[in-house]
Structure formats: structure tokens, C-alpha cells
Design an enzyme around this catalytic site. Structure first.
Site, PDB file in Angstrom:
ATOM      1  N   THR A  13     -21.409  60.199 -43.049  1.00  0.00           N
ATOM      2  CA  THR A  13     -21.140  59.835 -41.648  1.00  0.00           C
ATOM      3  C   THR A  13     -19.800  60.416 -41.193  1.00  0.00           C
ATOM      4  O   THR A  13     -19.734  61.160 -40.202  1.00  0.00           O
ATOM      5  CB  THR A  13     -21.123  58.294 -41.495  1.00  0.00           C
ATOM      6  OG1 THR A  13     -22.375  57.788 -41.947  1.00  0.00           O
ATOM      7  CG2 THR A  13     -20.907  57.888 -40.051  1.00  0.00           C
ATOM      8  N   ALA A  43     -17.954  69.700 -50.464  1.00  0.00           N
ATOM      9  CA  ALA A  43     -18.719  69.068 -51.547  1.00  0.00           C
ATOM     10  C   ALA A  43     -19.486  67.877 -50.996  1.00  0.00           C
ATOM     11  O   ALA A  43     -18.950  67.104 -50.197  1.00  0.00           O
ATOM     12  CB  ALA A  43     -17.776  68.600 -52.651  1.00  0.00           C
ATOM     13  N   LYS A 105      -9.500  53.444 -46.944  1.00  0.00           N
ATOM     14  CA  LYS A 105      -8.571  52.300 -46.897  1.00  0.00           C
ATOM     15  C   LYS A 105      -8.512  51.555 -48.220  1.00  0.00           C
ATOM     16  O   LYS A 105      -7.462  51.059 -48.614  1.00  0.00           O
ATOM     17  CB  LYS A 105      -8.929  51.349 -45.766  1.00  0.00           C
ATOM     18  CG  LYS A 105     -10.361  50.863 -45.756  1.00  0.00           C
ATOM     19  CD  LYS A 105     -11.191  51.625 -44.760  1.00  0.00           C
ATOM     20  CE  LYS A 105     -12.664  51.441 -45.012  1.00  0.00           C
ATOM     21  NZ  LYS A 105     -13.498  51.895 -43.916  1.00  0.00           N
ATOM     22  N   GLU A 129      -4.613  58.238 -41.358  1.00  0.00           N
ATOM     23  CA  GLU A 129      -4.800  57.603 -40.038  1.00  0.00           C
ATOM     24  C   GLU A 129      -6.159  56.937 -39.887  1.00  0.00           C
ATOM     25  O   GLU A 129      -6.275  55.851 -39.300  1.00  0.00           O
ATOM     26  CB  GLU A 129      -4.621  58.673 -38.939  1.00  0.00           C
ATOM     27  CG  GLU A 129      -4.717  58.151 -37.527  1.00  0.00           C
ATOM     28  CD  GLU A 129      -3.591  57.194 -37.166  1.00  0.00           C
ATOM     29  OE1 GLU A 129      -3.874  55.995 -37.087  1.00  0.00           O
ATOM     30  OE2 GLU A 129      -2.448  57.652 -36.979  1.00  0.00           O
ATOM     31  N   GLY A 134     -10.323  52.932 -37.395  1.00  0.00           N
ATOM     32  CA  GLY A 134     -11.099  54.108 -36.993  1.00  0.00           C
ATOM     33  C   GLY A 134     -10.327  55.082 -36.128  1.00  0.00           C
ATOM     34  O   GLY A 134      -9.358  55.688 -36.574  1.00  0.00           O
ATOM     35  N   GLY A 187     -24.207  53.415 -38.934  1.00  0.00           N
ATOM     36  CA  GLY A 187     -23.151  54.040 -39.744  1.00  0.00           C
ATOM     37  C   GLY A 187     -21.807  53.329 -39.638  1.00  0.00           C
ATOM     38  O   GLY A 187     -20.773  53.872 -39.996  1.00  0.00           O
ATOM     39  N   ASP A 201     -12.810  44.648 -46.300  1.00  0.00           N
ATOM     40  CA  ASP A 201     -12.437  45.864 -45.561  1.00  0.00           C
ATOM     41  C   ASP A 201     -11.244  45.578 -44.638  1.00  0.00           C
ATOM     42  O   ASP A 201     -10.282  46.354 -44.597  1.00  0.00           O
ATOM     43  CB  ASP A 201     -13.660  46.339 -44.758  1.00  0.00           C
ATOM     44  CG  ASP A 201     -13.358  47.549 -43.904  1.00  0.00           C
ATOM     45  OD1 ASP A 201     -13.277  48.655 -44.469  1.00  0.00           O
ATOM     46  OD2 ASP A 201     -13.185  47.394 -42.680  1.00  0.00           O
ATOM     47  N   LYS A 205      -7.227  47.079 -44.688  1.00  0.00           N
ATOM     48  CA  LYS A 205      -6.523  47.648 -43.534  1.00  0.00           C
ATOM     49  C   LYS A 205      -5.257  46.855 -43.218  1.00  0.00           C
ATOM     50  O   LYS A 205      -4.212  47.426 -42.890  1.00  0.00           O
ATOM     51  CB  LYS A 205      -7.473  47.679 -42.333  1.00  0.00           C
ATOM     52  CG  LYS A 205      -8.663  48.619 -42.541  1.00  0.00           C
ATOM     53  CD  LYS A 205      -9.758  48.382 -41.515  1.00  0.00           C
ATOM     54  CE  LYS A 205     -10.941  49.322 -41.712  1.00  0.00           C
ATOM     55  NZ  LYS A 205     -12.107  48.942 -40.915  1.00  0.00           N
ATOM     56  N   GLY A 302     -17.694  54.549 -36.900  1.00  0.00           N
ATOM     57  CA  GLY A 302     -18.599  55.550 -36.322  1.00  0.00           C
ATOM     58  C   GLY A 302     -18.115  56.946 -36.645  1.00  0.00           C
ATOM     59  O   GLY A 302     -16.920  57.165 -36.909  1.00  0.00           O
TER      60      GLY A 302
END
Ligand code: HSE
Length: 436
Positions: A13, A43, A105, A129, A134, A187, A201, A205, A302
Site C-alpha cells: 500500500t 524489492a 513507527k 515523517e 500519516g 489499506g 499503533d 506514534k 492510506g
């Protein structure tokens, strides 16, 4: 000037989005950078099937180490995720003298200190970043735009999947699992979606944001982490009635007793701008002593929003590719020798107001008993509402808002109340923040 050659690890994605943006906007990017950026080696699994890059000019491989060891490649862009292979690849790239850009992250929050140290010693940069929020350029804002400030606190909606789920549950009454499935198809979700719904997650962050804010080491293992999987539609409705929205927030705050570092569902007043950040959008509210409150908003997940941040890092890296490391912005925003050892506070030590929801038998005296326990633990009740039982049910919901209370006092009181025969099951607790 010669083109700078970039090696991409991963064409999923975010990798696919990154290649697409780099190719589509190549002219515009060259106008900004002053030289071309070429994707020279990629790759990915099943790479022979890919249709994004031109196989006549870009080397393709299933072995990511081939990219990392390619002498032509100056910047390795790691977009495969995870902690193990990704770490080996990043460390090898650094050892080979390559600059690194990553959206990972988990990797930065858990192994960032080791990676940054190796990069500094080798004189290369590691940019990340896209790892937080995102497409929002929050790392750049924290490291550069807000560098004059003592940061006081940050509160962020930093998981797009979780925010998407809460929004769809509130607005359309949709089922949790059904919305999660859609987030996966779009995604947004992590490979392991429990990372999204259980707050891991967001904790990755927030760990990074706290280091950037306060110049403390990355301490993911100290982050209190609670997800959204226990939030019910009743809570969403009751919160609305009380004038609040439920958002899954990452909060970090500097206090006299140390640094708060916590991720959990939170009631916030509906009138706050951040309370109106819906869907997959992220927002980070940063309070600085000089600037006051600042709010950063944008797509938190996304393909192309995340690619926007990855490509910005590639551009930054190219612009400073020949600069000595001491002329570059420090990777965590503070000089490596000037990090603070201020402790992260245990969750029991923090103080917040609380929303509580309990199921009680509809009998006289129950509320008095509950109030007595709270009074004993010095907990002031701000509001109490009794919700009538659904048809055919005998039990009621008691919904309470407390004033600010120490977490450990609240936990003790909750346990005592849960022991009453008239209280059914466990009590839901959601912390409340005014953010203003
Ligand atoms: N799974 C993450 C999210 C992707 O939903 O926010 C971006 O980090």
C-alpha cells in the site's frame, strides 16, 4: 547534478503509493530539489507481477538485502513494516552508508535509539515523517516549526483505523467488525489489526511524539495502552448526551511529577475542534508555552497520504545529502547529548476526570451506596444519570461523571463498587479531558 538513486523496500500500500507519487510528480519534485530522484531498485514479494515502476529501468528483486547492498542506491526507503527483518535491513543500510527513510513507527518506537545512534556514527540520516499521523507533517512541525517552545502537552487522534471505526459506529450504528473489515480493505489497518484496535499503533506514534516534545528517550514499554474494543454504542450515545465525543487519544503531558504517556479512549467536549475529526482523519493538538495551542489535521492512513510524508522525507534527504550530520536537524529534535531523564509516570499516578457506566439492579439505596464509596475515596461526582432499562430488562445503567481524581483512588473505588451484589458485571471507565 546527477540523479539520486533510491531503493524501495516494499511495494504494498505505502510502497506502491510512494512509487506512484515519485513518478507522477517527478518534474515538480525536481523543480523543488534541483536534481532528479530515480527509483533504481525495488524489492517486494511477487515483484514480477508489479505494474507501477518500469522494469526496463528499475531493478526488481524479491530479496530486500540486494537493494540494501546495491552500491548505486543512496537512499533506502523501508516500507515493509515489522520489527525484525525491517530492523536488520535498516541497520545494514546504515552500515553500508545509506540514508534511510521509513514509515515504520513500530521500528522507531522500539529500536529508534539504537538505529539513530548507528546512523549518527555513520554520518547518515534516518527520517520517519510517515511514521506518525500519516500525511500530516507533524515530525517537521515538532522538530522545526515549534523548536522555540517548551512543549506542555500533546493530544492526538493518531490511529486512522480506530477513528474510522468510532465514527462509523456513532454515525451509522455499524458493527465494529464490519467497519474494521472495510478499514482493512481500504489499506488503513495494520497487518495485525489488533495493533489498531488495542491501541498499540497509537502507542508507537505517541512514544515518538513524546520524545520529540520533551527530549526524552523513546520508551514504548512505559506507555499505558488501552484500545477501543470495549467501547459500546451505549457509551457513544451517553457521551453525546453529556456534551462529549469519545475519541481514541494519545496524550503526553509534562507535569511536576514526570511525563504522562497514555493511549486510551477519552471523552472530550464536542465543541473542541479535535472532537470533530472524523473517519480516517488524524489530528494532533500541540500546546507550546510560546505559541499556545496548535492543531495539525490530515489523512492518517492510506497509500498516497502516507506516501506524501515518505516522499517529503526523500526530498529533505536529497537536499541535505552532502551536509555533515551536525548541520542536519537532530533525528529526535534534541541533541543526542542533551536528552532528559525525566521519568514517565505510571498510570496509577495520573489524575483525570472520569466517565463511569455501571449496570445496577433497580432498587432503592443503590445510588446512595455507590456515592458513599466515592465519598470515602475523596471522589467528587459531577453528574449522575440513570438510564431506564430496555423493554423486558430489569437492570438500569447508572452513568456518572466525576471531577478530577487520582487514577489509583478511582481504581480502588471501582473495585469496591463492583463487589456490591446490586452491581452487575464490571464498570466501564473512560477518562475525560477538557483539552482547553
Ligand atoms: N494503521 C494505521 C492507522 C496506519 O490506521 O492509522 C497509519 O499508521
Amino acid at each position: 547534478m546527477n540523479a539520486v538513486k533510491v531503493g524501495l523496500l516494499g511495494l504494498g500500500t505505502v510502497g506502491g503509493g510512494t512509487a506512484t507519487v515519485l513518478l507522477r510528480n517527478a518534474d515538480e519534485i525536481q523543480r523543488r530539489v534541483g536534481r532528479a530522484i530515480e527509483i533504481s531498485h525495488v524489492a517486494g514479494l511477487g515483484i514480477a507481477e508489479q505494474t507501477i515502476v518500469d522494469a526496463a529501468t528499475t531493478k526488481l528483486t524479491e530479496d530486500a538485502f540486494e537493494v540494501v547492498n546495491d552500491p548505486e542506491v543512496s537512499i533506502v526507503v523501508e516500507l515493509i513494516g515489522g520489527y525484525t527483518l525491517a530492523k536488520d535491513l535498516v541497520m545494514k543500510a546504515i552500515e553500508n552508508g545509506k540514508h534511510v527513510v521509513t514509515a515504520n513507527k513500530a521500528l522507531i518506537a522500539t529500536h529508534g535509539s539504537e538505529i539513530f545512534k548507528a546512523a549518527t556514527e555513520k554520518g547518515v540520516s534516518v527520517s520517519y515523517e510517515a511514521a506518525v499521523a500519516g500525511g500530516i507533517p507533524i515530525i517537521k512541525a515538532m522538530r522545526e516549526g515549534l523548536a522555540a517552545n517548551r512543549i506542555q502537552w500533546i493530544a492526538g487522534i493518531i490511529n486512522g483505523t480506530g477513528n474510522f471505526i468510532l465514527t462509523e459506529m456513532r454515525d451509522k450504528g455499524r458493527d465494529f467488525d464490519d467497519v474494521l473489515k472495510e478499514a482493512q480493505e481500504l489499506g488503513y489497518a495494520e497487518a495485525d489489526p489488533t495493533f489498531d484496535v488495542e491501541g498499540i499503533d497509537a502507542a508507537h506514534k505517541l512514544t515518538i511524539l513524546a520524545s520529540l516534545a520533551f527530549g526524552i528517550e523513546l520508551q514504548f514499554d512505559q506507555c499505558y495502552t488501552e484500545g477501543i474494543s470495549k467501547i459500546t454504542t451505549d457509551d457513544v450515545v451517553y457521551a453525546q448526551e453529556l456534551g462529549y465525543s469519545i475519541k481514541h487519544l494519545g496524550i503526553t503531558r509534562k507535569t511536576e511529577n514526570g511525563i504522562e504517556l497514555r493511549v486510551h479512549p477519552t471523552l472530550i467536549p464536542k465543541k473542541r475542534l479535535i472532537a470533530n475529526v472524523d473517519g480516517v482523519m488524524n489530528a494532533v493538538l500541540v500546546q507550546g508555552d510560546a505559541v499556545g495551542p496548535t492543531l495539525y489535521y490530515g489523512a492518517g492512513a492510506g497509500a498516497e497520504p502516507t506516501a506524501s510524508a515518505v516522499v517529503a522525507d526523500i526530498i529533505d534527504t536529497v537536499r541535505t545529502i552532502d551536509a555533515p550530520v551536525e548541520y542536519k536537524v537532530p533525528m529526535l529534535g534534541f541533541q543526542a547529548g542533551s536528552m532528559s531523564s525525566e521519568p514517565v509516570m505510571a498510570i496509577e499516578e495520573i489524575e483525570t476526570a472520569c466517565y463511569l457506566r455501571m449496570t445496577a439492579m433497580d432498587k432503592p439505596g443503590v445510588l446512595a451506596e455507590v456515592s458513599e464509596v466515592f465519598a470515602k475515596h475523596n471522589i467528587s461526582i459531577e453528574a449522575v444519570t440513570q438510564k431506564e432499562p430496555a423493554q423486558g430488562e430489569d437492570n438500569v445503567h447508572l452513568v456518572l461523571l466525576t471531577q478530577i481524581v487520582k487514577e489509583s483512588n478511582m481504581s480502588t473505588a471501582i473495585k469496591e463498587v463492583e463487589n456490591f451484589d446490586e452491581i452487575i458485571g464490571s464498570i466501564a471507565r473512560i477518562r475525560v479531558e477538557q483539552l482547553g
